[in-house]
Scaffold this active site. Structure first.
Site, short mmCIF file in Angstrom:
data_model
loop_
_atom_site.label_atom_id
_atom_site.label_comp_id
_atom_site.label_asym_id
_atom_site.label_seq_id
_atom_site.Cartn_x
_atom_site.Cartn_y
_atom_site.Cartn_z
N TYR A 146 0.88 -1.19 0.00
CA TYR A 146 0.00 0.00 0.00
C TYR A 146 0.91 1.23 0.00
O TYR A 146 2.07 1.13 -0.42
CB TYR A 146 -0.90 -0.11 1.26
N ARG A 199 -5.53 10.70 -10.87
CA ARG A 199 -4.78 11.38 -9.78
C ARG A 199 -4.39 10.29 -8.79
O ARG A 199 -5.09 10.04 -7.83
CB ARG A 199 -5.69 12.43 -9.14
N LYS A 217 -5.41 -1.16 -2.26
CA LYS A 217 -6.56 -0.90 -1.39
C LYS A 217 -7.27 -2.21 -1.07
O LYS A 217 -7.67 -2.46 0.06
CB LYS A 217 -7.55 0.06 -2.06
N GLU A 288 -11.67 5.50 -6.33
CA GLU A 288 -10.35 5.81 -5.79
C GLU A 288 -9.54 6.70 -6.72
O GLU A 288 -9.41 6.38 -7.92
CB GLU A 288 -9.59 4.50 -5.54
N ASP A 289 -9.00 7.76 -6.19
CA ASP A 289 -8.03 8.59 -6.90
C ASP A 289 -8.51 9.07 -8.27
O ASP A 289 -7.79 8.99 -9.27
CB ASP A 289 -6.68 7.85 -7.00
N ASP A 311 -13.42 7.25 -1.65
CA ASP A 311 -12.49 7.11 -0.54
C ASP A 311 -11.77 8.42 -0.21
O ASP A 311 -11.55 8.74 0.96
CB ASP A 311 -11.46 6.06 -0.98
N ASP A 312 -11.41 9.18 -1.21
CA ASP A 312 -10.59 10.37 -0.98
C ASP A 312 -11.42 11.56 -0.52
O ASP A 312 -11.03 12.29 0.37
CB ASP A 312 -9.82 10.74 -2.26
N ASN A 493 0.51 12.10 -0.02
CA ASN A 493 1.15 10.81 -0.30
C ASN A 493 1.75 10.84 -1.69
O ASN A 493 1.30 11.62 -2.54
CB ASN A 493 0.10 9.70 -0.23
N1 LIG Z 1 -3.78 10.89 4.01
C1 LIG Z 1 -4.83 10.50 3.33
O1 LIG Z 1 -5.58 9.61 3.74
C2 LIG Z 1 -5.14 11.18 2.03
C3 LIG Z 1 -6.44 11.08 1.49
C4 LIG Z 1 -6.71 11.70 0.27
C5 LIG Z 1 -5.71 12.41 -0.38
N2 LIG Z 1 -4.46 12.49 0.17
C6 LIG Z 1 -3.37 13.20 -0.51
O2 LIG Z 1 -3.71 14.55 -0.72
C7 LIG Z 1 -2.97 15.06 -1.81
C8 LIG Z 1 -3.87 15.94 -2.65
O3 LIG Z 1 -4.92 15.20 -3.19
P1 LIG Z 1 -6.10 15.92 -4.01
O4 LIG Z 1 -6.98 14.88 -4.58
O5 LIG Z 1 -6.73 16.97 -3.18
O6 LIG Z 1 -5.24 16.58 -5.19
P2 LIG Z 1 -5.61 17.78 -6.12
O7 LIG Z 1 -4.68 17.73 -7.24
O8 LIG Z 1 -7.09 17.77 -6.37
O9 LIG Z 1 -5.29 19.10 -5.22
C9 LIG Z 1 -4.01 19.59 -4.94
C10 LIG Z 1 -4.16 21.01 -4.39
O10 LIG Z 1 -2.89 21.47 -3.93
C11 LIG Z 1 -2.69 22.80 -4.38
N3 LIG Z 1 -1.26 23.15 -4.47
C12 LIG Z 1 -0.39 22.83 -5.46
N4 LIG Z 1 0.79 23.42 -5.21
C13 LIG Z 1 0.67 24.09 -4.05
C14 LIG Z 1 1.54 24.91 -3.30
N5 LIG Z 1 2.79 25.14 -3.70
N6 LIG Z 1 1.08 25.45 -2.15
C15 LIG Z 1 -0.19 25.23 -1.73
N7 LIG Z 1 -1.07 24.47 -2.43
C16 LIG Z 1 -0.64 23.89 -3.56
C17 LIG Z 1 -3.39 22.86 -5.72
O11 LIG Z 1 -3.67 24.20 -6.08
C18 LIG Z 1 -4.64 22.04 -5.41
O12 LIG Z 1 -5.60 22.88 -4.82
C19 LIG Z 1 -2.40 13.85 -2.54
O13 LIG Z 1 -1.01 13.79 -2.28
C20 LIG Z 1 -3.08 12.66 -1.89
O14 LIG Z 1 -2.25 11.55 -1.80
C21 LIG Z 1 -4.17 11.90 1.36
O1 LIG Z 2 -3.99 5.88 -0.83
C1 LIG Z 2 -3.62 6.44 0.20
O2 LIG Z 2 -2.60 6.13 0.82
C2 LIG Z 2 -4.46 7.52 0.80
C3 LIG Z 2 -5.34 8.24 -0.16
O3 LIG Z 2 -6.28 7.37 -0.74
C4 LIG Z 2 -4.57 8.98 -1.19
O4 LIG Z 2 -5.07 9.09 -2.30
O5 LIG Z 2 -3.49 9.46 -0.89
MG LIG Z 3 -6.72 7.83 -2.66
#
Ligand SMILES: NC(=O)c1ccc[n+]([C@@H]2O[C@H](COP(=O)([O-])OP(=O)(O)OC[C@H]3O[C@@H](n4cnc5c(N)ncnc54)[C@H](O)[C@@H]3O)[C@@H](O)[C@H]2O)c1
Ligand SMILES: O=C(O)C[C@H](O)C(=O)O
Ligand SMILES: [Mg+2]
Length: 652
Positions: A146, A199, A217, A288-289, A311-312, A493
Site C-alpha cells: 500500500y 490522480r 486498497k 479511488e483517486d 475514498d478520498d 502521499n
Molecule cells: N492521508 C490521506 O488519507 C489522504 C487522502 C486523500 C488524499 N491524500 C493526498 O492529498 C494530496 C492531494 O490530493 P487531491 O486529490 O486533493 O489533489 P488535487 O490535485 O485535487 O489538489 C491539490 C491542491 O494542492 C494545491 N497546491 C499545489 N501546489 C501548491 C503549493 N505550492 N502550495 C499550496 N497548495 C498547492 C493545488 O492548487 C490544489 O488545490 C495527494 O497527495 C493525496 O495523496 C491523502
Molecule cells: O492511498 C492512500 O494512501 C491515501 C489516499 O487514498 C490517497 O489518495 O493518498
Molecule cells: Mg486515494
C-alpha cells in the site's frame, strides 16, 4: 461477442490466408515452404479466461490480439494496448535494467520495490499464504503493498506488469462492458475498487498504471476487514491519459490517446456501473483517486442509486453531516463529552489534536487552521471541519458563518481571498474577505509562510501533493503559533510528497507538537528518553470497515450517517492517555481490530437508519434484534482468515 461467431471469423481468415498462398506462388516461396503454414495451425486449448493467462504454456500476456481476446473470453482481463512480442521483451528488459535506478528514487527503504515484487509473486502463487504473511506483519508490509511503495509500483507498472490482476475497461470497450463483465471468473464479488488513474496518490495522471492502487486498497480490504480475497475485484477504467510522457512511451500498456471528457467520459463510467451492478447487484464500489474535477460529480451522480463511495473525498474529508441530535453514538459521547458527531479521518485527527492540548473537544471551533491545498481532499476536509465546528457552536447559520472564519486556505497561487479571479466554486466559501485579510496583514496570493506568520495557527494541514512545502521558513513561522501544542498534518502521499518530515517538524517547531502524515514515518527520538510520535493519518483506518459494515448490513446505499458513524468510531478509539502522549491515530498493527469496530458501527447505523436488508442468513429482522456485543460478534465471525480449507474434487 459470441464465441462461435468469433471462431468462425478466425478460421475463415486462416482459410483466406491459405488460399492466398496457394494462388500466389511467390508468397509460397517467401513463406519458407509449409513450416510457416504449420505455424498458423491453431493450438487447441481446453481452457478459457484467466485459466489461459495463468498457464505458462499458453499465456501470451499483452500480446493476445483483440480477436483472440474475444475468442478466449479474455477481453477486459488485460490492459487494452496490444503489444508485439518484441515490445514485450523490450519492456521486460527495460524493467530488469531499471531495477537499481528505481530503488534510488523510491521510498526510504531502498529494497521496497524488490519486496513489492516478491510479495506480488506470492500473491499470484498462493493467496492464503500471501495474506497470512501480510496480516502477521502488517506494520512492516502495509507500506510495501500500500502507500507509499504502491505509488512507486504504479509509476513503474509497465515494467512490473507480469500476471494481470483485476479488470480493465477501456474507452474502446463501449457497448461491450455488459458482456465483458462475465469474463471475470468469480460468481460473487463483494468489493470493487475502481480508478480512472487520473490522480494517483500525489503522483498525478498515471493512466492505466493506476490499477496498482486499487490492488493495494483491496489488499487492505482483505487483510484489515477480512473480505474474502476470492470476492474482490480491482478495476481500471482506461479513458486515455493526459500524461504526455506516457502518451509517447512505446511500452505504455494503456490507451495512447488523451482522456475522454464531458458526456463521453460519463457514458463510459455509467456503462461500467451498470455492467457490474447487473452481474453483482450487491457489490460495493469504492471510487479511488479520481481527479477532483470528476470525483465530486460522480459521487453525486451515483451515491443514491448504487452502493458506492469515494475514498478520498468522503472517507478522508467531506461528509454531508446530518443532525444527530437524537441519535448519538453512546461510546463517542461517553468518552469525549462532545455531544456532536465528527467526520472523516482528518476530523478524527483534528479532534485528537484538540484533546492532545488537554482541552475538551468542544473547543475545536476556536482552532485556527491553515490548509495548504484546495483540491478534492483539501476541500473535503474544509467542508467537514467547518460543519463540525458549526454544529458545536449551535448548528445555525451564524455558527456556520463564524466557523468559516477559522480557516485560511492556500493553494498553488497563494492565499485564497474573494479577490481571486476564476475562483473554483468549491473553494469560494473559504475565500477570506479582502478587508479582513488586510487587517491581518495579508492579501490575495500571500505565501504560505506569510499566512502562517500572521495567523499563528493552531493547525497547519497539508493536502497539496507538494513534497517539502512546509519549508524551514514555514515551520519557523509556525513557532509563533498561539497554541500550547501546535499540530502539523503533512497528509500528502506518497512519502516524497509529504509536506515535511517528522524530523523537520520536531526539530524546527519544537518537541511539544502533534505530528501526523499520510504515509508512514518512523517516530523521532527527541533525546532524554522522549519520543516524538509520528501518526499515520490515512483513510486506511476507515475504508475497510466501511466496506465490511456495508456488506454485512446489506445496506442499499452508503449513507452519510454510516460514514459518520465510522469516523466517530475512529475518533473514539484512542484513549485519553494515548492522546496526551501525542498518539492521535492507532498504529497499523491494530488495523484489524479498529476495522472490526468501524464495521460494527456502520452495521449499527445502517440498522438504525432502516437501510439494512441483511446478509446471507442474517436477514433484516434478525439484524435488528442484535445487541451491540452481538453485532461485534457477528462482524468478527464474518471476517475471512487466511487458513487453508480442505479441498474436495467434484466434476461440474
Ligand atoms: N492521508 C490521506 O488519507 C489522504 C487522502 C486523500 C488524499 N491524500 C493526498 O492529498 C494530496 C492531494 O490530493 P487531491 O486529490 O486533493 O489533489 P488535487 O490535485 O485535487 O489538489 C491539490 C491542491 O494542492 C494545491 N497546491 C499545489 N501546489 C501548491 C503549493 N505550492 N502550495 C499550496 N497548495 C498547492 C493545488 O492548487 C490544489 O488545490 C495527494 O497527495 C493525496 O495523496 C491523502
Ligand atoms: O492511498 C492512500 O494512501 C491515501 C489516499 O487514498 C490517497 O489518495 O493518498
Ligand atoms: Mg486515494
Amino acid at each position: 461477442m459470441s464465441n462461435v461467431s468469433n471462431q468462425i471469423r478466425a478460421s475463415s481468415s486462416l482459410i483466406k490466408r491459405f488460399k492466398q498462398r496457394m494462388t500466389n506462388p511467390a508468397a509460397l516461396v517467401q513463406s519458407r515452404s509449409f513450416t510457416t503454414l504449420e505455424g498458423h495451425r491453431p493450438t487447441i486449448v481446453h481452457k478459457r479466461s484467466l485459466d489461459i493467462l495463468h498457464d505458462p504454456w499458453f499465456n501470451k500476456g499483452t500480446a493476445f490480439s483483440m480477436t483472440e481476446r474475444d475468442r478466449l473470453d479474455l477481453r477486459g482481463l488485460l490492459p487494452p494496448n496490444v503489444m508485439s512480442s518484441e515490445q514485450q521483451i523490450q519492456r521486460f528488459m527495460a524493467d530488469l535494467k531499471r531495477l537499481q535506478v528505481q530503488a534510488r528514487d523510491g521510498p526510504s527503504d531502498p529494497n521496497a520495490l524488490a519486496k513489492w515484487r516478491i510479495l506480488n509473486r506470492l500473491h499470484d502463487r498462493n493467496e492464503t499464504m500471501y495474506f497470512k504473511v501480510l496480516i502477521a506483519n502488517i506494520e512492516e508490509y502495509a507500506p510495501i503493498v500500500y502507500t507509499p511503495t504502491v505509488g512507486l509500483a504504479c509509476q513503474n507498472y509497465s515494467g512490473l506488469f507480469r500476471r494481470p490482476r483485476g479488470m480493465y475497461f477501456s474507452a474502446e470497450d463501449r457497448g461491450e462492458m455488459m458482456s465483458m463483465v462475465y469474463n471475470w471468473p468469480a460468481e460473487q464479488v463483494d468489493m470493487i475498487v475502481v480508478t480512472d488513474g487520473s490522480r494517483i496518490l500525489g503522483l498525478g495522471d498515471l493512466g492505466v498504471q493506476g490499477i496498482g492502487i486499487t490492488i493495494g486498497k483491496l489488499d487492505l480490504y482483505v487483510a484489515a476487514a477480512g473480505i474474502n480475497p476470492q470476492r474482490v475485484l480491482p478495476v481500471m477504467i482506461d479513458v486515455g491519459t493526459n500524461n504526455e510522457k506516457l502518451l509517447k512511451d512505446p511500452l505504455y500498456l494503456g490507451l495512447q490517446e488523451h482522456r475522454l471528457d464531458g458526456d463521453e467520459y460519463i457514458a463510459v463510467i455509467d456503462e461500467f456501473m451498470e455492467a457490474v451492478f447487473t452481474r453483482w447487484p450487491h457489490v460495493i464500489v469504492q471510487f479511488e483517486d479520481f481527479q477532483s474535477k470528476w470525483a465530486f460529480k460522480l459521487l453525486q451522480r451515483y451515491r443514491n442509486a448504487y452502493r458506492m463511495f469515494n475514498d478520498d473525498v468522503q472517507v478522508y474529508g467531506n461528509l454531508e453531516v446530518r443532525n444527530r441530535s437524537n441519535r448519538k453514538s453512546k461510546r463517542f459521547d461517553e468518552r469525549h463529552t462532545c455531544k456532536k458527531g465528527t467526520a472523516g479521518v482528518a476530523i478524527a485527527g483534528l479532534l485528537g489534536a484538540v484533546r492532545a492540548q488537554g482541552r475538551p473537544m468542544i473547543d475545536f471551533p476556536k482552532q485556527k487552521i491553515v490548509v495548504a491545498g484546495a483540491g478534492s481532499a483539501g476541500i473535503g476536509v474544509l467542508n467537514a471541519a467547518r460543519k463540525t465546528m458549526a454544529r458545536m457552536l449551535g448548528n445555525n447559520e451564524s455558527a456556520f458563518e463564524s466557523a468559516g472564519r477559522q480557516f485560511w486556505v492556500v493553494d498553488a497561487k497563494g492565499l485564497i481571498t474573494e479577490q481571486r479571479e476564476n475562483i473554483d466554486p468549491q473553494a469560494l466559501p473559504f475565500a477570506r474577505k479582502v478587508k479582513e485579510a488586510s487587517h491581518q496583514g495579508l492579501w490575495e496570493g500571500a505565501s504560505l509562510a506569510e499566512v502562517v506568520r500572521e495567523v499563528k495557527p493552531d493547525v497547519l494541514l497539508g493536502l497539496s501533493a507538494v513534497g517539502g512545502l512546509f519549508s524551514k521558513e514555514v515551520l519557523e513561522a509556525l513557532k509563533g503559533s498561539t497554541s500550547t501544542r501546535p499540530a502539523i498534518f503533512a497528509m500528502s502521499n506518497p512519502t516524497k510528497n509529504a509536506e515535511c518530515t517528522p524530523e523537520e517538524a520536531f526539530s524546527i517547531v519544537g518537541d511539544n507538537i502533534i505530528f501526523a502524515s499520510g504515509s508512514p514515518f518512523k517516530d523521532v527520538d527527541l533525546g532524554n528518553g522522549h519520543i516524538g510520535h509520528c501518526n499515520q493519518g490515512n483513510n486506511m483506518y476507515l475504508f475497510p470497515g466501511i466496506g465490511l459494515g456495508t456488506l454485512l448490513s446489506g445496506s442499499r446505499i452508503i449513507s452519510d450517517g454510516m460514514l459518520q458513524a465510522a469516523a466517530e468510531c475512529l475518533a473514539a478509539y484512542m484513549t485519553e492517555e494515548e492522546v496526551l502522549k501525542g498518539i492521535i491515530y492507532p498504529s497499523t498493527s491494530r488495523i484489524r481490530d479498529i476495522t472490526k469496530e468501524v464495521a460494527a458501527a456502520v452495521v449499527k447505523e445502517a440498522i438504525e437508519e432502516d437501510l439494512a436488508e441483511g446478509y446471507r442468513e442474517m436477514d433484516a429482522r434478525e439484524l435488528r434484534k442484535l445487541s451491540q456485543e452481538e453485532i461485534e460478534e457477528y462482524v468478527k465471525n464474518n471476517m475471512w482468515s487466511p487458513d487453508y480449507p480442505t479441498l474436495v474434487y467434484k466434476k461440474d
